[in-house]
Structure formats: C-alpha cells, structure tokens
Design a protein around this motif. Structure first.
Motif, PDB file in Angstrom:
ATOM      1  N   ALA A  32       0.829  -1.215   0.000  1.00 50.43           N
ATOM      2  CA  ALA A  32       0.000   0.000   0.000  1.00 50.43           C
ATOM      3  C   ALA A  32       0.863   1.264   0.000  1.00 50.43           C
ATOM      4  O   ALA A  32       0.824   2.075   0.923  1.00 50.43           O
ATOM      5  N   TRP A  33       1.624   1.458  -1.082  1.00 52.26           N
ATOM      6  CA  TRP A  33       2.431   2.660  -1.209  1.00 52.26           C
ATOM      7  C   TRP A  33       1.550   3.906  -1.275  1.00 52.26           C
ATOM      8  O   TRP A  33       0.458   3.874  -1.835  1.00 52.26           O
ATOM      9  N   THR A  34       2.058   5.024  -0.723  1.00 51.35           N
ATOM     10  CA  THR A  34       1.458   6.316  -1.038  1.00 51.35           C
ATOM     11  C   THR A  34       2.217   6.835  -2.272  1.00 51.35           C
ATOM     12  O   THR A  34       2.078   6.264  -3.342  1.00 51.35           O
ATOM     13  N   LEU A  35       3.023   7.900  -2.158  1.00 51.99           N
ATOM     14  CA  LEU A  35       3.745   8.386  -3.339  1.00 51.99           C
ATOM     15  C   LEU A  35       5.261   8.360  -3.168  1.00 51.99           C
ATOM     16  O   LEU A  35       5.993   8.926  -3.980  1.00 51.99           O
ATOM     17  N   GLY A  36       5.743   7.669  -2.118  1.00 46.83           N
ATOM     18  CA  GLY A  36       7.166   7.705  -1.826  1.00 46.83           C
ATOM     19  C   GLY A  36       7.977   6.546  -2.348  1.00 46.83           C
ATOM     20  O   GLY A  36       9.137   6.376  -1.950  1.00 46.83           O
ATOM     21  N   ALA A  37       7.422   5.747  -3.271  1.00 46.30           N
ATOM     22  CA  ALA A  37       8.186   4.643  -3.854  1.00 46.30           C
ATOM     23  C   ALA A  37       8.886   5.117  -5.122  1.00 46.30           C
ATOM     24  O   ALA A  37       8.756   4.539  -6.208  1.00 46.30           O
ATOM     25  N   ILE A  38       9.624   6.202  -4.981  1.00 48.25           N
ATOM     26  CA  ILE A  38      10.378   6.786  -6.090  1.00 48.25           C
ATOM     27  C   ILE A  38      11.622   7.469  -5.541  1.00 48.25           C
ATOM     28  O   ILE A  38      11.619   7.987  -4.422  1.00 48.25           O
ATOM     29  N   GLY A  39      12.667   7.445  -6.328  1.00 46.56           N
ATOM     30  CA  GLY A  39      13.872   8.205  -6.029  1.00 46.56           C
ATOM     31  C   GLY A  39      14.564   8.579  -7.322  1.00 46.56           C
ATOM     32  O   GLY A  39      14.486   7.830  -8.312  1.00 46.56           O
ATOM     33  N   VAL A  40      15.208   9.730  -7.342  1.00 44.62           N
ATOM     34  CA  VAL A  40      15.958  10.180  -8.517  1.00 44.62           C
ATOM     35  C   VAL A  40      17.440  10.133  -8.179  1.00 44.62           C
ATOM     36  O   VAL A  40      17.878  10.732  -7.186  1.00 44.62           O
ATOM     37  N   GLY A  41      18.198   9.410  -8.965  1.00 46.62           N
ATOM     38  CA  GLY A  41      19.621   9.262  -8.698  1.00 46.62           C
ATOM     39  C   GLY A  41      20.483   9.712  -9.860  1.00 46.62           C
ATOM     40  O   GLY A  41      20.035   9.817 -11.000  1.00 46.62           O
ATOM     41  N   ARG A  42      21.748   9.992  -9.552  1.00 47.86           N
ATOM     42  CA  ARG A  42      22.760  10.260 -10.567  1.00 47.86           C
ATOM     43  C   ARG A  42      23.571   8.976 -10.679  1.00 47.86           C
ATOM     44  O   ARG A  42      24.380   8.636  -9.821  1.00 47.86           O
ATOM     45  N   TRP A  43      23.328   8.242 -11.754  1.00 53.34           N
ATOM     46  CA  TRP A  43      23.855   6.896 -11.915  1.00 53.34           C
ATOM     47  C   TRP A  43      25.061   6.923 -12.861  1.00 53.34           C
ATOM     48  O   TRP A  43      24.989   7.487 -13.955  1.00 53.34           O
ATOM     49  N   ARG A  44      26.128   6.277 -12.454  1.00 48.48           N
ATOM     50  CA  ARG A  44      27.310   6.141 -13.320  1.00 48.48           C
ATOM     51  C   ARG A  44      27.539   4.669 -13.602  1.00 48.48           C
ATOM     52  O   ARG A  44      27.412   3.806 -12.718  1.00 48.48           O
ATOM     53  N   GLY A  45      27.887   4.393 -14.857  1.00 49.05           N
ATOM     54  CA  GLY A  45      28.141   3.016 -15.241  1.00 49.05           C
ATOM     55  C   GLY A  45      28.506   2.930 -16.707  1.00 49.05           C
ATOM     56  O   GLY A  45      28.875   3.920 -17.342  1.00 49.05           O
ATOM     57  N   VAL A  46      28.387   1.734 -17.255  1.00 55.33           N
ATOM     58  CA  VAL A  46      28.697   1.489 -18.649  1.00 55.33           C
ATOM     59  C   VAL A  46      27.400   1.181 -19.386  1.00 55.33           C
ATOM     60  O   VAL A  46      26.499   0.539 -18.844  1.00 55.33           O
ATOM     61  N   ARG A  47      27.291   1.655 -20.619  1.00 53.94           N
ATOM     62  CA  ARG A  47      26.094   1.391 -21.397  1.00 53.94           C
ATOM     63  C   ARG A  47      25.965  -0.108 -21.647  1.00 53.94           C
ATOM     64  O   ARG A  47      26.941  -0.794 -21.982  1.00 53.94           O
ATOM     65  N   LEU A  48      24.760  -0.641 -21.475  1.00 55.66           N
ATOM     66  CA  LEU A  48      24.529  -2.053 -21.758  1.00 55.66           C
ATOM     67  C   LEU A  48      24.878  -2.356 -23.212  1.00 55.66           C
ATOM     68  O   LEU A  48      25.384  -3.440 -23.520  1.00 55.66           O
ATOM     69  N   ALA A  49      24.615  -1.419 -24.107  1.00 56.04           N
ATOM     70  CA  ALA A  49      24.937  -1.628 -25.516  1.00 56.04           C
ATOM     71  C   ALA A  49      26.426  -1.918 -25.711  1.00 56.04           C
ATOM     72  O   ALA A  49      26.817  -2.760 -26.538  1.00 56.04           O
ATOM     73  N   GLU A  50      27.276  -1.230 -24.944  1.00 51.34           N
ATOM     74  CA  GLU A  50      28.722  -1.444 -25.048  1.00 51.34           C
ATOM     75  C   GLU A  50      29.096  -2.856 -24.621  1.00 51.34           C
ATOM     76  O   GLU A  50      29.915  -3.534 -25.275  1.00 51.34           O
ATOM     77  N   VAL A  51      28.506  -3.318 -23.528  1.00 53.11           N
ATOM     78  CA  VAL A  51      28.807  -4.661 -23.029  1.00 53.11           C
ATOM     79  C   VAL A  51      28.275  -5.724 -23.988  1.00 53.11           C
ATOM     80  O   VAL A  51      28.955  -6.724 -24.271  1.00 53.11           O
ATOM     81  N   LEU A  52      27.083  -5.530 -24.506  1.00 52.00           N
ATOM     82  CA  LEU A  52      26.524  -6.504 -25.449  1.00 52.00           C
ATOM     83  C   LEU A  52      27.368  -6.567 -26.721  1.00 52.00           C
ATOM     84  O   LEU A  52      27.588  -7.648 -27.289  1.00 52.00           O
ATOM     85  N   ARG A  53      27.848  -5.428 -27.188  1.00 52.90           N
ATOM     86  CA  ARG A  53      28.693  -5.415 -28.384  1.00 52.90           C
ATOM     87  C   ARG A  53      29.976  -6.204 -28.134  1.00 52.90           C
ATOM     88  O   ARG A  53      30.395  -7.023 -28.972  1.00 52.90           O
ATOM     89  N   ARG A  54      30.596  -5.983 -26.971  1.00 51.27           N
ATOM     90  CA  ARG A  54      31.835  -6.698 -26.658  1.00 51.27           C
ATOM     91  C   ARG A  54      31.587  -8.190 -26.457  1.00 51.27           C
ATOM     92  O   ARG A  54      32.487  -9.011 -26.664  1.00 51.27           O
ATOM     93  N   ALA A  55      30.351  -8.553 -26.026  1.00 48.75           N
ATOM     94  CA  ALA A  55      30.025  -9.966 -25.816  1.00 48.75           C
ATOM     95  C   ALA A  55      29.682 -10.676 -27.120  1.00 48.75           C
ATOM     96  O   ALA A  55      29.547 -11.902 -27.133  1.00 48.75           O
ATOM     97  N   GLY A  56      29.522  -9.924 -28.236  1.00 49.78           N
ATOM     98  CA  GLY A  56      29.238 -10.550 -29.519  1.00 49.78           C
ATOM     99  C   GLY A  56      27.758 -10.638 -29.833  1.00 49.78           C
ATOM    100  O   GLY A  56      27.269 -11.698 -30.262  1.00 49.78           O
ATOM    101  N   LEU A  57      27.023  -9.546 -29.655  1.00 46.21           N
ATOM    102  CA  LEU A  57      25.593  -9.525 -29.948  1.00 46.21           C
ATOM    103  C   LEU A  57      25.342  -9.897 -31.402  1.00 46.21           C
ATOM    104  O   LEU A  57      25.944  -9.354 -32.317  1.00 46.21           O
ATOM    105  N   SER A  58      24.412 -10.820 -31.598  1.00 49.76           N
ATOM    106  CA  SER A  58      24.062 -11.281 -32.936  1.00 49.76           C
ATOM    107  C   SER A  58      22.891 -10.478 -33.493  1.00 49.76           C
ATOM    108  O   SER A  58      22.024 -10.026 -32.733  1.00 49.76           O
TER     109      SER A  58
END
Length: 448
Positions: A199-225
């Motif tokens: 029974a959430w009210t409106l507090g099931a949200i958060g805004v973050g500054r996320w750092r990481g690697v693009r999934l596209a980059e990892v999939l390309r290196r893994a050999g996406l078909s």
C-alpha cells in the motif's frame, strides 16, 4: 527507437502501427502479449503450466492475487491510512531507516515525501526508497562476475568482472526509479476500489545520478548477434516463492532496441559505489520504465534469439480488471505522470499566515511542462513555479505561495502536464493489482 527482428507473422502489425504513430515499445508489448497467448514465447525458468495457473490467479482479482515472496502476505490497501510506526529496521534491509524519513511496508521502505523538502534534485541514499522482493544480499565485488550468454550471441558465454566493467567507457545519467505500484493506496482511500499489493502512497520513487557502462557497449563486446530479440537480466537475490511455485530469481526481459538505446549497467549512485540495498555491485538502470525493469544485484544476462517471458511480465506487472482484456494488458513499460506535495498528509498549518507549498512532479512519458495547484479542493487552479529545467526521466521541483483562510479542513491538489500534452486525470483507471496510479491526489490538511 527501432524494433529488432519482429517475426514475419507480425510484420503487418508493425506496418500498421508505424503508420498510426504507435510507439515501438507499444508494438513490442503487443506482439509479445500475442506470442505469450499463442505459446510462441519461451517462459524462462518456470514451467508454462505454472505461469498459466498464476496468470489465472492474477486475472481473478485482488482477493485472489498476491504479491510474490515475503510480500505476498501484504493485505489490500487499507480504507484509511494509518500513522507509521517507528521501527528501526525492516526484514532484509541493511541501511538505517529512521521513522521520520521512511515508512516500513513489509520488506520495503517507503520514503516519506515530506522528508524530501530539504533535499535537492537527486535523492540522497539516506532518503532513497527500498523495494525488495526478498532480502538484500551481501555480495563481494572481488568475487563477482556478470555472465552474458544465450542464443542471441555469436559465440559462447562471456564474463565481465567488476574491475573490468569499471574500466570500460562510462556515462553518467540522472534517472528516477519508481515502483509500478507507487500510489497504489489511493485506489482504496480515494477511489474506494480494492487492489492487492504493497500500500504505497507516493514515496516509492527516487531520482539518482547513476554512473556506469552502457549495456549496448557490453553486449557489443560480448558478440551480440543480429538474430537477438530479447535481453533477460537476472538478479542475485533469493529465489521468489509464490502460490507454492518457485519463480526463481527476479528477472524481466527487455527488447533489444531498448537495451541498445539508453540502458545502463550502473555501479555508482550519486558519486559513490552502489549501497547494498540499491544493487551493489552492479544494477540495471532502464530510464523511464517501471521499477521492476531496473534489476538489482545483476548476476547474468541472457541474450535470446527467441521471445522470452518471465513471471514479472506475465502474471505480474500487467493490468487486469474491468477496463482491460480478459487476458490482461501488455507488460508494463513506461511509468506514468504524478505529483506530490512535500508535506505530511493530515499536516496542520496556521490560519492567515503565508505558507510556501513545495512538491515534485514527474512523468515517464515526457518532461513535465507545467504544474498547477489548488488549495480549495479543485474549484480554482493556478500555476506553480518550477525550480528545475524539465528533463525526461527526472522530476521537477515546484513551489507556490498560499495563505490559508480560517480554521478547518482543507484539500490541496497538484496537477502536472507533460510535454506530450498528457494531464493528470481526476480518476485513475482501476486495475486489480493497483499499478500506475496517475490521478490527482487529494492531500488533506487542517488549518488551525
């Protein structure tokens, strides 16, 4: 965003949708729903008969439907909100949960929106809500690997260690994560409609500054078909049990097109390594999509040349109810439009003294364009002042001055409009599991 490898039998649907301007995500959702009904999509990790049984339970309505895992014991949203207790911990959550910042809801911790008033555009880790299906695992990054595997790769499985991922080109994105059930309690308290789930009210949200690697980059290196159609990330938290069925670890497929667009394998939140409760060592960030897509504690990602389904886009995180087909809606993707006051529900305010009302509005569909408020229950509306440049996948903070009149009850309303022209409605369309509440919330205060 373009779709990858739509099956030939669906090509007419795709042409028709393109001509009508339907989004690529909507096309994908509708095609996968049809494939699931026809038995053309593979149920990753769960027997199809078990998924069909759980599907029937979900479609039966809130008295039969239940959330999985520990959360399955959650009752339907109560008819009236109760004052939060002051627990010092929730089952399975690691970080401190002070009662002035959080309300404990089973295995979850909801942010009290009033506690955000003194925070900036990014939600501090100390205030960031926690949604757990089971418990927060403790993972050693030095021993952790992310395995990319499946029929949608040109070769065999590929492993990436934590340091290897951090050595790849990085990007930083601001994005919100919001549970699909955020606002669920208002179906009951405001619309007098029964729903199942936390029974959430409106507090099931958060805004973050996320750092990481693009999934596209990892999939390309893994050999996406070129044959790949679906990407299935899976977490390392405990397996989920629902209705006596082991659903396995939390996982939910993405279309290849989305995975290659803006999805991030994040290892930092607000400039620091991810905390345990928020996905350490690596989690998925899927901007603007429902929270369940943002898998925490990633362990592996299946890349498939055939359509995939899991419980988290068949029996769960779809819309069932009178306003939807008997088989339910397509799986949920983008979040909806909402507004919230940074003020406790039921707060008292002084009569005839100037107040500054503050709040936040956000949309998964497009940047918020404007916010209106009403201090008389909706009779008169006026523009609020925006304090942030509206951006996709984030919220805008706003304020408005108000001098309350004489003593008595008052109802505050906030109504957002996004740049696509969508406006928060007076009433949200009901669904049995209480997802995607988007109506204007009636925020009650007492003038003294």
């Amino acid at each position: 965003m373009s779709l990858a490898r739509i099956p030939p039998t669906e090509s007419a649907d795709s042409r028709e949708s393109a001509e009508s301007g339907e989004s690529a995500e909507s096309v994908y959702d509708r095609i996968r729903l049809r494939q699931w009904r026809r038995g053309q999509a593979r149920s990753a990790g769960v027997e199809r008969r078990d998924l069909l049984r759980l599907f029937a339970t979900a479609a039966a309505g809130p008295l039969a439907a239940a959330a999985p895992g520990i959360a399955r014991a959650a009752s339907p949203a109560p008819a009236s909100p109760k004052a939060p207790a002051a627990p010092v911990a929730a089952p399975g959550i690691v970080k401190p949960l002070p009662s002035d910042v959080f309300t404990i809801r089973g295995t979850n911790a909801e942010t009290n929106f009033a506690a955000l008033r003194t925070t900036g555009p990014h939600t501090p880790v100390s205030h960031f809500f926690v949604r757990n299906h089971t418990v927060t695992p403790r993972i050693d990054a030095a021993a952790w690997t992310l395995t990319i595997w499946g029929s949608g790769l040109r070769g065999g499985a590929v492993d990436f260690g934590y340091d290897e991922l951090r050595a790849l080109p990085s990007v930083t994105r601001t994005a919100f994560i919001e549970c699909a059930g955020n606002g669920r309690s208002y179906y009951a308290t405001q619309q007098n409609q029964q729903v199942s789930g936390t029974a959430w009210t409106l507090g099931a949200i958060g805004v973050g500054r996320w750092r990481g690697v693009r999934l596209a980059e990892v999939l390309r290196r893994a050999g996406l078909s070129p044959d790949a159609v679906d990407i299935l990330p899976r977490g390392l938290d405990d397996e989920v049990i629902s209705e006596g069925t082991n659903l396995g670890r939390v996982r939910r497929p993405l279309p290849v097109a989305k995975a290659l667009d803006d999805v991030l394998l994040a290892y930092e939140l607000n400039g620091e390594p991810l905390p345990p409760d928020h996905g350490y060592p690596v989690r998925l960030i899927v901007p603007s999509w429902v929270g369940i897509a943002n898998i925490k504690w990633l362990g592996d990602i299946e890349v498939s040349a055939e359509p995939l389904y899991s419980p988290w886009n068949t029996t769960l995180y779809r819309l069932f109810g009178a306003g939807y087909p008997p088989e339910g809606s397509a799986p949920l993707t983008r979040q909806t439009l909402k507004s919230a006051f940074e003020l406790a529900d039921g707060a008292t305010v002084a009569a005839h003294r100037p107040q500054v009302l503050t709040g936040r509005s956000w949309s998964g569909g497009a940047p918020v364009r404007s916010v209106e408020i009403s201090t008389d229950g909706g009779t008169r509306w006026r523009r609020a002042r925006l304090h942030d440049t509206p951006r996709r996948s984030s919220w805008v903070r706003w304020s408005a001055e108000w001098t309350p009149g004489g003593p008595g009850p008052a109802v505050l309303l906030a109504r957002a409009t996004d740049s696509s022209g969508r406006v928060q409605p007076e009433v949200a369309v009901h669904n049995t599991q209480g997802y995607l509440f988007d109506a204007v919330v009636r925020h009650r205060v007492t003038v003294v």
